[in-house]
Design an enzyme around this catalytic site. Sequence first.
Site, PDB file in Angstrom:
ATOM      1  N   ASP A 131       0.820  -1.207   0.000  1.00 44.08           N
ATOM      2  CA  ASP A 131       0.000   0.000   0.000  1.00 44.08           C
ATOM      3  C   ASP A 131       0.854   1.257   0.000  1.00 44.08           C
ATOM      4  O   ASP A 131       1.476   1.588   1.014  1.00 44.08           O
ATOM      5  CB  ASP A 131      -0.914  -0.005   1.235  1.00 44.08           C
ATOM      6  CG  ASP A 131      -1.888   1.165   1.238  1.00 44.08           C
ATOM      7  OD1 ASP A 131      -2.116   1.756   0.159  1.00 44.08           O
ATOM      8  OD2 ASP A 131      -2.423   1.491   2.310  1.00 44.08           O
ATOM      9  N   ASP A 329      -1.186   5.890  -6.565  1.00 45.58           N
ATOM     10  CA  ASP A 329      -1.590   4.989  -5.490  1.00 45.58           C
ATOM     11  C   ASP A 329      -1.732   3.553  -5.987  1.00 45.58           C
ATOM     12  O   ASP A 329      -2.426   3.291  -6.958  1.00 45.58           O
ATOM     13  CB  ASP A 329      -2.916   5.487  -4.896  1.00 45.58           C
ATOM     14  CG  ASP A 329      -3.298   4.748  -3.618  1.00 45.58           C
ATOM     15  OD1 ASP A 329      -2.455   4.013  -3.078  1.00 45.58           O
ATOM     16  OD2 ASP A 329      -4.449   4.902  -3.177  1.00 45.58           O
TER      17      ASP A 329
END
Length: 445
Positions: A131, A329
């Site tokens: 992440d 992201d």
Amino acid sequence: MASPLLSCIFLCFYLSTVHGAGEDSFVTVPSSSFEPESVCSGEFVKPEQNGSTVYVPLVHRHGPCAPAPSLSTDTRSFADIFRRSRARPSYIVRGKKVSVPAHLGTSVMSLEYVVRVSFGTPAVPQVVVIDTGSDVSWLQCKPCSSGQCFPQKDPLYDPSHSSTYSAVPCASDVCKKLAADAYGSGCTSGKQCGFAISYADGTSTVGAYSQDKLTLAPGAIVQNFYFGCGHGKHAVRGLFDGVLGLGRLRESLGARYGGVFSYCLPSVSSKPGFLALGAGKNPSGFVFTPMGTVPGQPTFSTVTLAGINVGGKKLDLRPSAFSGGMIVDSGTVITGLQSTAYRALRSAFRKAMEAYRLLPNGDLDTCYNLTGYKNVVVPKIALTFTGGATINLDVPNGILVNGCLAFAESGPDGSAGVLGNVNQRAFEVLFDTSTSKFGFRAKAC
Ligand SMILES: *[C@@H]1O[C@H](CO)[C@@H](O)[C@H](O)[C@H]1NC(C)=O
Ligand SMILES: *[C@@H]1O[C@H](CO)[C@@H](O)[C@H](O)[C@H]1NC(C)=O
């Protein structure tokens, strides 16, 4: 009587209208390429340290390459994944107005790409999702009373069985910094440093901030790696064992490699990709663009668009349409573009796809019913970033997801957008915070 020249004028005009800048602006793909494959194929990178770079194979957690069979039994609908993923961009955009740091607002359930690494001595293998939208890594740990931990395939990591484990003391600098970065949760048992992460979708994890040996690959060991040992209150219901944080803050695994790492997310879940820590020594094949940040949101790194091409035609957009930048992201699925840019893209894409049936109630606003077609002609989409670096998105898997255009409107012009993981597929995406640049290398996995 029509002369050959006249027919050519008409025909050539017709062809250039239909196909824009030429045949190579569109790609004909067999419709079978939209069906998920049930067998894992393709070459895995060897997990190893090569020079200063550590390579770790990476796979989609729902696909046939997933390391444990149970990992692929999570049968959530695309609408569900999208709804959860959506919590990220909307929170990120609103983040400027709220007092909670945006990394607390990301949705853990939309995270999709996992690596298998080992914690402790002896080393216990664990499957963790990567992440870039959060910084603190965490694992579910023993003891975890029933109902507190979600089911996982691998044995729970047990700190009491690891000879290299230690809990971080409350009075330490590491603990004070954790609190300063808004991941602290006071002291547990009087003297242990507590951590807490909560996500926008209501999920959270809390426990003891800890350190232990992290083995990424044979011979590639991070001594004294800091991570959260989650002992309970796991509202997270996912089939993975923890999270590997790759944000910009000092808690991130990226920080242990000088803030330089790259990954390649495979174009389809039946192929493997990789994570490379400390990469960036070999710049050949990359295009580069400056890396920026979002004020008040220190976890994220951004790129800025300079233009978009659809089917070989440049959209008529001023640079101000992109001024908010885009957070890169790994955990957001759908790219979020600012209002004006998104509307221009949607209109050009719909025009290029007008031969196909637009679904009135798709998961997104530009979804197609592609059943019954042998082949589908998909327009190429190219993104040009500040400095001129241009990437041609993978066709069709970097553009379409579940028959839908993998873009949505993220907010007003001037707000921060998000470059989602569908667009990033098949590129090696290099985060180099040491020289503040992003690199993209096509067809890397
Ligand atoms: C490892 O490094 C060597 C020498 O620099 C190179 O030839 C080889 O291709 C590298 N292996 C991988 C997997 O990148
Ligand atoms: C898609 O098209 C097929 C064939 O025309 C049809 O049977 C099906 O109901 C359509 N699906 C949706 C969701 O509209």
